[in-house]
Write an enzyme that holds these catalytic residues in place. Structure first.
Site, PDB file in Angstrom:
ATOM      1  CE1 TYR A   1      27.378  30.399 -10.077  1.00  0.00           C
ATOM      2  CE2 TYR A   1      29.614  30.940 -11.240  1.00  0.00           C
ATOM      3  CZ  TYR A   1      28.295  31.173 -10.590  1.00  0.00           C
ATOM      4  OH  TYR A   1      28.073  32.676 -10.546  1.00  0.00           O
TER       5      TYR A   1
ATOM      6  CE  LYS B   1      25.513  32.086 -12.456  1.00  0.00           C
ATOM      7  NZ  LYS B   1      24.190  32.631 -12.213  1.00  0.00           N
TER       8      LYS B   1
END
Length: 244
Positions: A149, A153
């Protein structure tokens, strides 16, 4: 913002829905995009005048069809909000390459495809406006278990910088909001264990988790003329998480 056409990807999720509802209250003409299902149907029914087109942000064909459907109903877009995303966590030694690929496919590749298609339509129609993504404090901080993740991002926030520079001459602004952990359906598992919830909360100086409503003000600013001199930025709405 009244009367402007804004496309929202991931509209039926926790963050997407809260932001779509606020934009609707401000008179925005909404084009709603998300996976087909009752959540998208319920949201569309709750927002009179909004139009919906089911689409997977990772499916180029479905995206193109959705743009055509919404364009026919609403006209060319004046801006766009991408609230689509996936959160996959787990120990780095146990995480499969497939999990990494899936995370990047949605959070980066899908975000790029969405941005590119919206930008082309805005430029063709000589529209000036804003494209806004939801990034995360995870683009900057290093939390254990976020090996898929966090890089996704970080890549999204850097993409925002590049596209913000590239498209400025066309009158398009590209920005992102980077919240800390927001209490939504997507983060339910991450906050389920009391010890994990306590540890996460201890890293937020303001002493509470982010709520979807906390993102409304920044999103409205960045999508409206109030943010007309801001581009290529990720605004961290995080209760001070990135200060720790």
């Amino acid at each position: 913002m009244r009367g402007r056409v804004i496309l929202v990807a991931g509209a039926a999720g926790g963050l997407g829905r809260a932001l779509a509802e606020e934009l609707h209250r401000r008179g925005v003409r909404l084009g709603l995009m998300d996976l087909p299902g009752p959540a998208l149907d319920d949201l569309t029914a709750a927002l009179p005048g909004a139009r919906a087109a089911p689409a997977d942000i990772t499916d180029a064909g479905a995206l193109a069809a959705a743009y055509d459907t919404l364009g026919a109903a609403l006209g060319p877009p004046d801006g766009a909000l991408n609230a689509a995303g996936v959160l996959k966590t787990g120990p780095g030694l146990e995480m499969s390459p497939g999990t990494l690929r899936q995370t990047f496919e949605v959070n980066v590749t899908g975000a790029f495809a969405f941005s590119q298609a919206v930008a082309r339509r805005m430029i063709d129609a000589k529209r000036q406006g804003a494209i806004l993504h939801l990034s995360s404090v995870s683009s900057m901080v290093a939390n254990p278990g976020y090996a898929a993740y966090s890089p996704s991002k970080a890549a999204l926030s850097q993409m925002v910088r590049v596209l913000g520079r590239e498209w400025a001459a066309e009158g398009l602004r590209v920005n992102a909001i980077g919240p800390s952990l927001v209490r939504t359906q997507m983060t339910r598992d991450a906050l389920a264990a009391p010890e994990q919830r306590t540890a996460a909360l201890a890293l937020i100086p303001t002493g509470r988790f982010c709520e979807p409503e906390d993102l409304v003000g920044p999103a409205v600013m960045l999508l409206s003329d109030a943010g007309r001199y801001i581009t290529g930025q990720t605004l961290h709405v995080d209760g001070g998480r990135t200060l720790v």
